[in-house]
Design an enzyme around this catalytic site. Structure first.
Site, PDB file in Angstrom:
ATOM      1  N   HIS A  56       0.846  -1.201   0.000  1.00 14.69           N
ATOM      2  CA  HIS A  56       0.000   0.000   0.000  1.00 14.69           C
ATOM      3  C   HIS A  56       0.880   1.248   0.000  1.00 14.69           C
ATOM      4  O   HIS A  56       1.526   1.572   0.990  1.00 14.69           O
ATOM      5  CB  HIS A  56      -0.920   0.025   1.224  1.00 14.69           C
ATOM      6  CG  HIS A  56      -1.928   1.141   1.177  1.00 14.69           C
ATOM      7  ND1 HIS A  56      -3.250   0.930   0.869  1.00 14.69           N
ATOM      8  CD2 HIS A  56      -1.816   2.472   1.384  1.00 14.69           C
ATOM      9  CE1 HIS A  56      -3.903   2.081   0.892  1.00 14.69           C
ATOM     10  NE2 HIS A  56      -3.041   3.039   1.206  1.00 14.69           N
ATOM     11  N   HIS A  58       1.475   5.408  -2.141  1.00 16.28           N
ATOM     12  CA  HIS A  58       0.979   6.467  -3.030  1.00 16.28           C
ATOM     13  C   HIS A  58       2.181   7.103  -3.727  1.00 16.28           C
ATOM     14  O   HIS A  58       2.740   8.095  -3.262  1.00 16.28           O
ATOM     15  CB  HIS A  58       0.191   7.519  -2.239  1.00 16.28           C
ATOM     16  CG  HIS A  58      -1.110   7.003  -1.707  1.00 16.28           C
ATOM     17  ND1 HIS A  58      -2.301   7.176  -2.373  1.00 16.28           N
ATOM     18  CD2 HIS A  58      -1.399   6.302  -0.591  1.00 16.28           C
ATOM     19  CE1 HIS A  58      -3.270   6.606  -1.682  1.00 16.28           C
ATOM     20  NE2 HIS A  58      -2.744   6.061  -0.593  1.00 16.28           N
ATOM     21  N   GLN A 151      -9.592   9.356  -5.464  1.00 18.13           N
ATOM     22  CA  GLN A 151      -9.252  10.026  -4.207  1.00 18.13           C
ATOM     23  C   GLN A 151     -10.388  10.900  -3.677  1.00 18.13           C
ATOM     24  O   GLN A 151     -10.635  10.965  -2.469  1.00 18.13           O
ATOM     25  CB  GLN A 151      -8.004  10.883  -4.409  1.00 18.13           C
ATOM     26  CG  GLN A 151      -7.648  11.803  -3.249  1.00 18.13           C
ATOM     27  CD  GLN A 151      -6.989  11.080  -2.092  1.00 18.13           C
ATOM     28  OE1 GLN A 151      -5.824  10.752  -2.158  1.00 18.13           O
ATOM     29  NE2 GLN A 151      -7.740  10.825  -1.037  1.00 18.13           N
ATOM     30  N   HIS A 209      -9.416   1.878  -0.051  1.00 15.88           N
ATOM     31  CA  HIS A 209      -9.270   2.604   1.201  1.00 15.88           C
ATOM     32  C   HIS A 209     -10.625   2.473   1.905  1.00 15.88           C
ATOM     33  O   HIS A 209     -11.641   2.939   1.393  1.00 15.88           O
ATOM     34  CB  HIS A 209      -8.982   4.074   0.938  1.00 15.88           C
ATOM     35  CG  HIS A 209      -7.596   4.366   0.473  1.00 15.88           C
ATOM     36  ND1 HIS A 209      -7.055   3.797  -0.662  1.00 15.88           N
ATOM     37  CD2 HIS A 209      -6.639   5.192   0.995  1.00 15.88           C
ATOM     38  CE1 HIS A 209      -5.822   4.253  -0.818  1.00 15.88           C
ATOM     39  NE2 HIS A 209      -5.538   5.092   0.168  1.00 15.88           N
ATOM     40  N   GLU A 212     -11.081   4.624   6.752  1.00 14.29           N
ATOM     41  CA  GLU A 212      -9.907   5.318   7.294  1.00 14.29           C
ATOM     42  C   GLU A 212     -10.388   6.521   8.088  1.00 14.29           C
ATOM     43  O   GLU A 212     -10.315   7.661   7.661  1.00 14.29           O
ATOM     44  CB  GLU A 212      -8.960   5.750   6.174  1.00 14.29           C
ATOM     45  CG  GLU A 212      -7.632   6.275   6.707  1.00 14.29           C
ATOM     46  CD  GLU A 212      -6.705   6.776   5.619  1.00 14.29           C
ATOM     47  OE1 GLU A 212      -5.579   7.177   5.962  1.00 14.29           O
ATOM     48  OE2 GLU A 212      -7.101   6.791   4.433  1.00 14.29           O
ATOM     49  N   ASP A 308       2.583   3.319   2.854  1.00 13.37           N
ATOM     50  CA  ASP A 308       1.545   4.312   2.552  1.00 13.37           C
ATOM     51  C   ASP A 308       2.120   5.607   1.993  1.00 13.37           C
ATOM     52  O   ASP A 308       1.826   5.988   0.872  1.00 13.37           O
ATOM     53  CB  ASP A 308       0.688   4.575   3.789  1.00 13.37           C
ATOM     54  CG  ASP A 308      -0.639   5.257   3.457  1.00 13.37           C
ATOM     55  OD1 ASP A 308      -0.938   5.450   2.258  1.00 13.37           O
ATOM     56  OD2 ASP A 308      -1.390   5.590   4.386  1.00 13.37           O
ATOM     57  N   TRP A 314       0.709  13.985   3.546  1.00  9.14           N
ATOM     58  CA  TRP A 314       0.184  13.316   4.727  1.00  9.14           C
ATOM     59  C   TRP A 314       1.254  12.940   5.740  1.00  9.14           C
ATOM     60  O   TRP A 314       0.957  12.731   6.907  1.00  9.14           O
ATOM     61  CB  TRP A 314      -0.571  12.046   4.303  1.00  9.14           C
ATOM     62  CG  TRP A 314      -1.781  12.357   3.489  1.00  9.14           C
ATOM     63  CD1 TRP A 314      -3.043  12.654   3.951  1.00  9.14           C
ATOM     64  CD2 TRP A 314      -1.867  12.428   2.055  1.00  9.14           C
ATOM     65  NE1 TRP A 314      -3.886  12.895   2.899  1.00  9.14           N
ATOM     66  CE2 TRP A 314      -3.201  12.769   1.724  1.00  9.14           C
ATOM     67  CE3 TRP A 314      -0.940  12.236   1.034  1.00  9.14           C
ATOM     68  CZ2 TRP A 314      -3.626  12.917   0.403  1.00  9.14           C
ATOM     69  CZ3 TRP A 314      -1.360  12.381  -0.277  1.00  9.14           C
ATOM     70  CH2 TRP A 314      -2.689  12.718  -0.588  1.00  9.14           C
TER      71      TRP A 314
END
Length: 426
Positions: A56, A58, A151, A209, A212, A308, A314
């Protein structure tokens, strides 16, 4: 033989193993291989593992920290807002440059495969085109699997459905979703239904996702498990994050976990990010947010850990080190027993490979000769020390290496590759 690793320890506990490689495939696995080889490496009682797998990530956002500004609140929602501000300024060249830099870092850390979500809510699909190009460039040394990720919400974002279909048509591998970010719970459930039916129709895997959030009433994982069984997708669906399970009442979870196990839905926790983004609205006690890893594992659910984020809207930290991920995971999940620690190592290797459907992953005769030589005696020591990757091997060839580290605790009767030579007279 082309390459032999002598005297290796394996993750399953076997020791003194010689690994013989011919034509990029593991040809021999056992003690005292009598053959010679063009190249030999003395593992000297160190751990040889299959490559790390990050299930996982991005990659479209990685290494973009500070663009266009920093995340002041540290929250998930500000990170999403920041990404929305950055998207209009993205270029294919910049996306490729950052992604390639990250892939180099990942391979040096022993990662052999990454599943990356790629945002499809930008009508230009710049990130899709960029990561498809990156996937092609890195194929000789890294398996990159892409997820079409809406997203901003499949139903919430005006063109997300159309864009997701366009991304799949261009060659993106996996169907993604984000049901908890839709406007209503009903829309979230509808997005799961539509996406699972799409995946079943196209013969694709699903990775959403899911939940979350700190909201204990966010229960889309229940819907995802049910839709998985309805559409016949058992074993091909993943629920990522699942942080709401941290806050759910135990009675509901006592019904939910058996449902997840029955549906054969994989679960991915992201320890570094989950404990950073969740609990931001709490005073004290503060929830850490990571899903119920040991309970899911005990029920037979395949649980993997993902990195992630690395240096993006983030998360300002990260170094592509899956041992760092496993190290944090065992602390947060309180899996500090030896069996628990070994399970955390599996979460960044074999379990994550199962999520991605990597059938050729593993140290077994007949499988592709991809492996990592670690400066540790076993998987427990590898996580404890976040061991150096002495050699990264792909298709039977060393493609990255690092020098030994020189300082560590040397316990009597416990072999370790690390030593400190005291100065004379001390």
């Amino acid at each position: 033989m082309d390459l032999i690793l002598r005297g290796a320890n394996l993750p399953d506990g076997r020791s003194g193993i010689d690994i013989g490689i011919r034509d990029g495939v593991i040809a021999h696995l056992g003690p005292a291989l009598e053959n010679s080889a063009t190249e030999e490496i003395d593992a000297h009682g160190r751990l040889v593992s299959a490559p790390f797998v990050d299930a996982h990530f991005h990659m479209d956002a990685t290494l973009s920290l500070g663009l266009p500004r920093m995340n002041i609140s540290g929250t998930l929602l500000e990170g999403i807002a920041l990404w929305g501000e950055l998207k209009p300024t993205l270029t294919v060249d910049a996306l490729i440059e950052r992604a390639m830099a990250y892939c180099d870092m990942a391979v040096a850390q022993g990662i052999g495969a990454i599943r990356s979500h790629v945002d499809v809510c930008d009508d230009r699909l710049l990130a899709v085109d960029a990561l498809l190009e990156v996937r092609k460039r890195v194929a000789p040394y890294l398996d990159l699997q892409l997820v079409a990720f809406p997203q901003d919400g499949l139903l919430r974002s005006p063109n997300a459905k159309e864009n997701l279909l366009r991304a799949l048509d261009r060659g993106v591998d996996v169907v993604g979703g984000i049901p908890h970010f839709e406007r209503t719970d009903a829309d979230g459930a509808e997005s799961i239904r539509w996406l699972c039916e799409l995946a079943a129709e196209r013969g694709l895997m699903v990775d959403m996702h899911c939940d979350e959030t700190d909201d204990p009433m966010s229960r889309h994982i229940q819907t995802l498990a049910a839709q998985t069984m309805r559409t016949g997708l058992q074993g091909r669906v993943t629920g990522s994050h699942l942080t709401s399970m941290h806050s759910m009442d135990n009675y509901f979870v006592s019904k939910l976990i058996p449902l997840i196990a029955e549906s054969q839905v994989h679960a991915i926790a992201n320890p570094l990010i989950n404990i950073t983004l969740q609990g931001r609205h709490d005073t004290y006690p503060k929830r850490r947010g990571m899903t119920r890893v040991p309970e899911l594992m005990a029920a037979g659910v395949n649980v993997a850990f993902g990195h992630d984020c690395v240096m993006d809207p983030w998360y300002a930290m990260g170094s592509a080190d899956m041992l760092d991920v496993a190290h944090m995971g065992l602390h947060v999940a309180q899996m500090t027993s030896r069996d628990g620690t070994r399970a955390c190592f599996d979460a960044v290797t074999s379990n994550a490979a199962r999520v991605m459907g990597l059938d050729d992953h593993g140290i077994e005769v007949g499988k592709r000769a991809d492996m990592v030589l670690l400066q540790a005696a076993d998987t427990v020591e590898a996580i404890r020390l976040k061991a150096a990757r002495l050699a990264v091997i792909r298709d039977g060839k060393v493609i990255a290496s690092a020098p030994e580290r020189v300082v560590a605790l040397d316990l009597p009767g416990r072999p370790t590759a690390l030593r400190f030579e005291r100065p004379s007279g001390s």
